[in-house]
Design a protein around this motif. Sequence first.
Motif: not given
Length: 71
Positions: A8-13, A29-39, A47-55
Amino acid sequence: MARPSKYKPEYCEMLIKHMESGYDFESFGKICRVGRASIYRWVDSFEEFRDAKSIGMACNSYYWQTILIDQ
């Protein structure tokens, strides 16, 4: 046929806030209830999630450096 992504786009913030509180990327991953492979797949796919990870990584580094300096 692949299952639809739970991304979900809100995962970035949410990721940035999570990491600026000192938590690492993989624990998100715990917050989103998904495994490490998913994130990691989200980093590759969105791309926006990649940028959020960098920030988030920069925020996380700052958090822990502040803790160490203030000791």
